[in-house]
Motif scaffolding. Sequence first.
Motif, PDB file in Angstrom:
ATOM      1  N   PRO A  51       5.297 -24.425  -7.046  1.00 38.24           N
ATOM      2  CA  PRO A  51       6.232 -24.215  -7.900  1.00 38.24           C
ATOM      3  C   PRO A  51       5.879 -23.709  -9.538  1.00 38.24           C
ATOM      4  O   PRO A  51       6.886 -23.473 -10.041  1.00 38.24           O
ATOM      5  CB  PRO A  51       6.771 -25.758  -7.919  1.00 38.24           C
ATOM      6  N   ASN A  52       4.647 -23.836  -9.789  1.00 38.05           N
ATOM      7  CA  ASN A  52       4.287 -23.518 -11.050  1.00 38.05           C
ATOM      8  C   ASN A  52       3.889 -22.246 -11.062  1.00 38.05           C
ATOM      9  O   ASN A  52       2.630 -21.834 -11.828  1.00 38.05           O
ATOM     10  CB  ASN A  52       3.532 -24.498 -11.607  1.00 38.05           C
ATOM     11  N   VAL A  53       3.979 -21.202 -10.216  1.00 34.93           N
ATOM     12  CA  VAL A  53       3.177 -20.023 -10.113  1.00 34.93           C
ATOM     13  C   VAL A  53       3.197 -19.191 -11.555  1.00 34.93           C
ATOM     14  O   VAL A  53       4.188 -19.142 -12.276  1.00 34.93           O
ATOM     15  CB  VAL A  53       4.157 -18.962  -9.076  1.00 34.93           C
ATOM     16  N   THR A  54       1.835 -18.807 -12.014  1.00 40.94           N
ATOM     17  CA  THR A  54       1.741 -18.143 -13.026  1.00 40.94           C
ATOM     18  C   THR A  54       1.440 -16.740 -12.810  1.00 40.94           C
ATOM     19  O   THR A  54       1.357 -15.958 -13.931  1.00 40.94           O
ATOM     20  CB  THR A  54       0.564 -18.788 -13.978  1.00 40.94           C
ATOM     21  N   ASP A  55       1.046 -16.272 -11.701  1.00 45.32           N
ATOM     22  CA  ASP A  55       0.587 -15.015 -11.419  1.00 45.32           C
ATOM     23  C   ASP A  55       1.575 -14.351 -10.461  1.00 45.32           C
ATOM     24  O   ASP A  55       1.577 -15.204  -9.225  1.00 45.32           O
ATOM     25  CB  ASP A  55      -0.730 -14.792 -10.849  1.00 45.32           C
ATOM     26  N   ILE A  56       2.190 -13.342 -10.466  1.00 41.03           N
ATOM     27  CA  ILE A  56       3.182 -12.622  -9.487  1.00 41.03           C
ATOM     28  C   ILE A  56       2.624 -11.296  -9.408  1.00 41.03           C
ATOM     29  O   ILE A  56       2.645 -10.414 -10.188  1.00 41.03           O
ATOM     30  CB  ILE A  56       4.417 -13.019  -9.830  1.00 41.03           C
ATOM     31  N   PRO A  57       2.808 -10.944  -7.946  1.00 39.16           N
ATOM     32  CA  PRO A  57       2.588  -9.283  -7.902  1.00 39.16           C
ATOM     33  C   PRO A  57       4.004  -8.670  -8.044  1.00 39.16           C
ATOM     34  O   PRO A  57       4.919  -9.231  -7.643  1.00 39.16           O
ATOM     35  CB  PRO A  57       2.075  -9.098  -6.295  1.00 39.16           C
ATOM     36  N   VAL A  58       4.003  -7.497  -8.933  1.00 37.04           N
ATOM     37  CA  VAL A  58       5.375  -6.871  -9.283  1.00 37.04           C
ATOM     38  C   VAL A  58       5.154  -5.449  -8.534  1.00 37.04           C
ATOM     39  O   VAL A  58       6.353  -4.631  -8.635  1.00 37.04           O
ATOM     40  CB  VAL A  58       5.261  -6.697 -10.598  1.00 37.04           C
ATOM     41  N   ALA A  59       3.907  -4.856  -8.228  1.00 39.63           N
ATOM     42  CA  ALA A  59       3.946  -3.629  -7.458  1.00 39.63           C
ATOM     43  C   ALA A  59       2.878  -3.360  -6.874  1.00 39.63           C
ATOM     44  O   ALA A  59       1.703  -4.166  -6.790  1.00 39.63           O
ATOM     45  CB  ALA A  59       3.777  -2.505  -8.654  1.00 39.63           C
ATOM     46  N   GLY A  60       2.831  -2.464  -5.687  1.00 44.11           N
ATOM     47  CA  GLY A  60       1.493  -2.299  -4.902  1.00 44.11           C
ATOM     48  C   GLY A  60       2.003  -1.028  -3.822  1.00 44.11           C
ATOM     49  O   GLY A  60       3.026  -0.622  -4.030  1.00 44.11           O
ATOM     50  N   LYS A  64       2.020  -2.571   2.639  1.00 42.32           N
ATOM     51  CA  LYS A  64       0.616  -3.078   2.554  1.00 42.32           C
ATOM     52  C   LYS A  64       1.052  -4.447   1.747  1.00 42.32           C
ATOM     53  O   LYS A  64       2.032  -4.621   0.956  1.00 42.32           O
ATOM     54  CB  LYS A  64      -0.521  -2.429   2.034  1.00 42.32           C
ATOM     55  N   LEU A  65       0.337  -5.472   2.123  1.00 40.74           N
ATOM     56  CA  LEU A  65       0.595  -6.637   1.397  1.00 40.74           C
ATOM     57  C   LEU A  65       0.035  -6.576  -0.018  1.00 40.74           C
ATOM     58  O   LEU A  65      -1.110  -5.882  -0.282  1.00 40.74           O
ATOM     59  CB  LEU A  65      -0.242  -7.770   2.243  1.00 40.74           C
ATOM     60  N   TRP A  66       0.851  -7.140  -1.014  1.00 42.16           N
ATOM     61  CA  TRP A  66       0.324  -7.090  -2.247  1.00 42.16           C
ATOM     62  C   TRP A  66      -0.357  -8.367  -2.621  1.00 42.16           C
ATOM     63  O   TRP A  66      -0.263  -9.243  -3.227  1.00 42.16           O
ATOM     64  CB  TRP A  66       1.712  -7.156  -3.206  1.00 42.16           C
ATOM     65  N   LEU A  67      -1.846  -7.958  -2.508  1.00 36.58           N
ATOM     66  CA  LEU A  67      -2.910  -9.105  -2.677  1.00 36.58           C
ATOM     67  C   LEU A  67      -3.668  -8.490  -3.980  1.00 36.58           C
ATOM     68  O   LEU A  67      -3.697  -7.297  -4.406  1.00 36.58           O
ATOM     69  CB  LEU A  67      -3.573  -9.283  -1.526  1.00 36.58           C
ATOM     70  N   ASN A  69      -6.838  -8.202  -3.927  1.00 36.74           N
ATOM     71  CA  ASN A  69      -7.846  -7.510  -3.692  1.00 36.74           C
ATOM     72  C   ASN A  69      -7.430  -6.211  -2.785  1.00 36.74           C
ATOM     73  O   ASN A  69      -8.393  -5.240  -2.488  1.00 36.74           O
ATOM     74  CB  ASN A  69      -9.003  -8.092  -3.036  1.00 36.74           C
ATOM     75  N   GLN A  70      -6.252  -5.768  -2.840  1.00 39.36           N
ATOM     76  CA  GLN A  70      -5.530  -4.727  -2.331  1.00 39.36           C
ATOM     77  C   GLN A  70      -5.378  -3.576  -3.660  1.00 39.36           C
ATOM     78  O   GLN A  70      -4.561  -3.671  -4.345  1.00 39.36           O
ATOM     79  CB  GLN A  70      -4.169  -4.891  -1.671  1.00 39.36           C
ATOM     80  N   PHE A  71      -6.280  -2.440  -3.278  1.00 42.40           N
ATOM     81  CA  PHE A  71      -6.037  -1.247  -4.376  1.00 42.40           C
ATOM     82  C   PHE A  71      -4.574  -1.100  -4.557  1.00 42.40           C
ATOM     83  O   PHE A  71      -3.561  -0.882  -3.576  1.00 42.40           O
ATOM     84  CB  PHE A  71      -6.730  -0.115  -3.835  1.00 42.40           C
ATOM     85  N   GLY A  72      -4.288  -1.113  -5.927  1.00 45.68           N
ATOM     86  CA  GLY A  72      -2.958  -0.669  -6.266  1.00 45.68           C
ATOM     87  C   GLY A  72      -2.017  -1.586  -6.628  1.00 45.68           C
ATOM     88  O   GLY A  72      -0.882  -1.521  -7.197  1.00 45.68           O
ATOM     89  N   THR A  73      -2.223  -2.880  -6.452  1.00 47.72           N
ATOM     90  CA  THR A  73      -1.445  -4.187  -6.637  1.00 47.72           C
ATOM     91  C   THR A  73      -1.544  -4.383  -8.102  1.00 47.72           C
ATOM     92  O   THR A  73      -2.673  -4.495  -8.843  1.00 47.72           O
ATOM     93  CB  THR A  73      -1.971  -5.466  -5.795  1.00 47.72           C
ATOM     94  N   VAL A  74      -0.408  -4.664  -8.485  1.00 48.04           N
ATOM     95  CA  VAL A  74      -0.132  -5.215 -10.055  1.00 48.04           C
ATOM     96  C   VAL A  74       0.330  -6.487  -9.995  1.00 48.04           C
ATOM     97  O   VAL A  74       1.478  -6.711  -9.545  1.00 48.04           O
ATOM     98  CB  VAL A  74       0.601  -4.080 -11.035  1.00 48.04           C
TER      99      VAL A  74
END
Length: 183
Positions: A51-60, A64-67, A69-74
């Motif tokens: 519930p207190n997420v402080t990091d979220i992926p916004v692009a990738g 592919k999964l936005w992880l 360690n996945q090249f291109g994930t922001v």
Amino acid sequence: MALTSMLKFTNRSLLFVLVLSVTTFSGIASSSKELKETHMSMYLQDFIAGPNVTDIPVAGVAGKLWLFNQFGTVYVTDNPITIGPSSNSASMGRAQGVFVSSALDGLSGLVLFSVGFTNKEYNGSTLEIQGNSKILEPVRELSVVSGTGKFRFARGYATCETYSVDIPIGYSVIRFNVTVEHR
């Protein structure tokens, strides 16, 4: 004869300009403030789930999964910074910025964030931190490239080490040791 007189005049002129320049620059250097050096340890509280997420992926990369360690994930981040490793420790401020997985093998990323201080000693001041973070290295080093408030004209470095990781709940603590010179 005229050429000899002209060369003597030019040499005297150059000498005058040189003496004036040295005098001016030494006056500027002696009037500048001495730089202070500050050392700090702080802990970044990183929540990638719950519930207190402080990091979220916004692009990738599409499909592919936005992880991390996945090249291109922001990722965008807004992590609490505390004095101690516990999430209940006294707050120092927040680290707000981005992490981009920028290595094809996923083992490093570009880190850009501002530490905005809210504690009594540095309230309202910031440090700007950036660099390449090699994910699997025990100690990573980033540059402190500027600052505001009490850290105006800051430059220095920050080392970061993973203090603890709790994979099932998506929570980690990163220890930052910061050394900066500033006005």
